[in-house]
Design a protein around this motif. Structure first.
Motif, PDB file in Angstrom:
ATOM      1  N   LEU A   1      72.138  20.477 -58.483  1.00 43.71           N
ATOM      2  CA  LEU A   1      70.968  20.980 -59.200  1.00 43.71           C
ATOM      3  C   LEU A   1      70.609  22.391 -58.732  1.00 43.71           C
ATOM      4  O   LEU A   1      70.292  23.264 -59.549  1.00 43.71           O
ATOM      5  N   GLU A   2      70.677  22.636 -57.432  1.00 48.92           N
ATOM      6  CA  GLU A   2      70.395  23.968 -56.906  1.00 48.92           C
ATOM      7  C   GLU A   2      71.395  24.995 -57.434  1.00 48.92           C
ATOM      8  O   GLU A   2      71.032  26.112 -57.803  1.00 48.92           O
ATOM      9  N   LYS A   3      72.667  24.606 -57.508  1.00 50.39           N
ATOM     10  CA  LYS A   3      73.688  25.517 -58.021  1.00 50.39           C
ATOM     11  C   LYS A   3      73.460  25.830 -59.497  1.00 50.39           C
ATOM     12  O   LYS A   3      73.588  26.972 -59.931  1.00 50.39           O
TER      13      LYS A   3
ATOM     14  N   VAL B   1      69.389  31.255 -63.348  1.00 53.52           N
ATOM     15  CA  VAL B   1      68.612  32.439 -62.972  1.00 53.52           C
ATOM     16  C   VAL B   1      69.488  33.690 -63.040  1.00 53.52           C
ATOM     17  O   VAL B   1      69.054  34.735 -63.546  1.00 53.52           O
ATOM     18  N   CYS B   2      70.716  33.598 -62.553  1.00 55.66           N
ATOM     19  CA  CYS B   2      71.628  34.755 -62.592  1.00 55.66           C
ATOM     20  C   CYS B   2      71.963  35.151 -64.024  1.00 55.66           C
ATOM     21  O   CYS B   2      71.964  36.335 -64.362  1.00 55.66           O
ATOM     22  N   VAL B   3      72.248  34.174 -64.871  1.00 57.20           N
ATOM     23  CA  VAL B   3      72.558  34.468 -66.273  1.00 57.20           C
ATOM     24  C   VAL B   3      71.346  35.098 -66.953  1.00 57.20           C
ATOM     25  O   VAL B   3      71.489  36.061 -67.717  1.00 57.20           O
ATOM     26  N   ALA B   4      70.156  34.591 -66.690  1.00 57.35           N
ATOM     27  CA  ALA B   4      68.955  35.161 -67.283  1.00 57.35           C
ATOM     28  C   ALA B   4      68.740  36.599 -66.806  1.00 57.35           C
ATOM     29  O   ALA B   4      68.374  37.474 -67.600  1.00 57.35           O
ATOM     30  N   ALA B   5      68.995  36.864 -65.532  1.00 64.01           N
ATOM     31  CA  ALA B   5      68.828  38.222 -65.000  1.00 64.01           C
ATOM     32  C   ALA B   5      69.834  39.179 -65.634  1.00 64.01           C
ATOM     33  O   ALA B   5      69.474  40.296 -66.025  1.00 64.01           O
ATOM     34  N   VAL B   6      71.080  38.757 -65.764  1.00 65.72           N
ATOM     35  CA  VAL B   6      72.102  39.611 -66.379  1.00 65.72           C
ATOM     36  C   VAL B   6      71.767  39.869 -67.845  1.00 65.72           C
ATOM     37  O   VAL B   6      71.896  40.993 -68.333  1.00 65.72           O
ATOM     38  N   ALA B   7      71.332  38.841 -68.557  1.00 65.43           N
ATOM     39  CA  ALA B   7      70.965  39.012 -69.968  1.00 65.43           C
ATOM     40  C   ALA B   7      69.776  39.960 -70.101  1.00 65.43           C
ATOM     41  O   ALA B   7      69.755  40.823 -70.996  1.00 65.43           O
TER      42      ALA B   7
END
Length: 84
Positions: free
Chosen positions: A29-31, A37-43
């Motif tokens: 779940l943490e992964k 979060v990383c995908v949202a930041a890149v987008a």
């Protein structure tokens, strides 16, 4: 070892599979959350960069007009010759 420690060890050993499953589930779940979060930041960064780049560009529409009266006259003359 005292009897209390022995009982605690036996209890932990009996529940070891449940504990390991729970720890694996939490880690997974943490992964997943970190990936989201990383995908949202890149987008968000990509959208911001795209917005900044296209902000200064203005689109210019070119309107082209063509006078087709000569062509219309020619086609009309052909039709009148065929009709006669």
């Amino acid at each position: 070892m005292s009897q209390k420690k022995v009982d605690a060890y036996k209890q932990e050993k009996a529940n070891r599979q449940k504990i390991m499953k729970r720890e694996k589930r939490v880690l997974r779940l943490e992964k997943i959350l970190a990936l989201v979060v990383c995908v949202a930041a890149v987008a968000w960064i990509g959208y911001s960069v795209h917005d900044k780049v296209t902000e200064d560009q203005t689109t210019e529409q070119i309107v082209t007009e063509m006078n087709t009266s000569a062509l219309d006259d020619y086609l009309t003359a052909l039709n009148t010759e065929d009709a006669e």
